[in-house]
Design an enzyme around this catalytic site. Sequence first.
Site, PDB file in Angstrom:
ATOM      1  CE  LYS A   1     -35.882 -19.699   2.422  1.00  0.00           C
ATOM      2  NZ  LYS A   1     -35.436 -20.197   3.746  1.00  0.00           N
TER       3      LYS A   1
ATOM      4  CG  ASP B   1     -38.686 -22.162   1.730  1.00  0.00           C
ATOM      5  OD1 ASP B   1     -39.448 -21.974   2.694  1.00  0.00           O
ATOM      6  OD2 ASP B   1     -37.507 -22.525   1.848  1.00  0.00           O
TER       7      ASP B   1
END
EC number: 2.7.1.148
Length: 273
Positions: A12, A122
Site C-alpha cells: 500500500k 488499514d
Amino acid sequence: MPLHRREAAPAKLNLTLHVTGRRVDGYHLLDSLVVFLDLGDVVTIAPGPLSLSLTGPFAPGLAAEPDNLCLRAARLAGREARITLEKNLPVASGIGGGSADAAAVLRALDASPRRPEALGADVPVCLASRPVRMRGVGEILAPLPALPELNVLLVNPGRGLSTPAVFKALARHDNPPMPEPLPDFPDAQALIGFLHECRNDLEAPAIALMPGIADCLAALRSAGAQLARMSGSGATCFGLFASAAEAQAARARIAGTNPGWWVAASGLAPAKH
C-alpha cells in the site's frame, strides 16, 4: 474454502496522508490518496488446522504467534487453514504489510467480516486493494477512476518505526483535508502536480524520531525523483520518476551507495474490477 489458494498482498502506498482530526477515543481522522503496487507479500492457504508458516527475506522480523494479523484474520473469519506467508516487504514500514497480509488471508478464505477494521485501520483499504480516497479512521473508502501509470521507487532505511509513536509525536491533529472534489488526473504529470500541493502530515514527526528518513528522501531527490515523500507512518519513502528506466537507474544508484537500505522499483498494481 478452496483446497489451495495463493493470494497477493500488494504493498500500500499513501500518496498523500492528511491528518484532519482526532476522535474522543483517540483514533485519528485521515484523508489519504491510496494506491497499491505490483510488489508485495504472498499468502497461501491450504486445508488443515489453523497454523502459520513464515518464509521470505523479511520472515525473521516476524513471529508466528497468536496475535499475528494473519492468524487473527482467520479467527475473525471463523475459518481453519494452514497459512503460509511469504514476507517480501519490510516489517513496520508504512506500506501496509501486516494489514495487506490480513486482507489477503480474508480474500483467500472468501471471508467478508462485518468489521475488518477490528484487525487494524488499514485492513479495509487493503481488502479493496485498488486506488481509493480513504477517510474517517480508514473505513470510509471512495473508489477512484483509473489513475495514470506511475514509476515508483521505494526506499526504506532498514529500520521499523512504531505507528503509535509517530502519531504521538504529531504536533497538530486538525490539519486541512484534500480538496473536495478531487481534480481529474489525465496523466502522470497532472497527478504529480496535485501531489505537490498535498502532504504527509506524519513525515515531520517520523523524521524527528528517525532522522534516517530524511536521508532516504534526500537520496530520492538527488536521484531525480519528481516527487519524494514518506508513505504512511514510515519509515518507507517513495519517489515518482518520469520513466521506469529512470526509476531503475535510481534504484541501482541508491542501493549501490546505501547497502543497508531496502530499495525496490515498482509500478501500480493492475486494476481490480
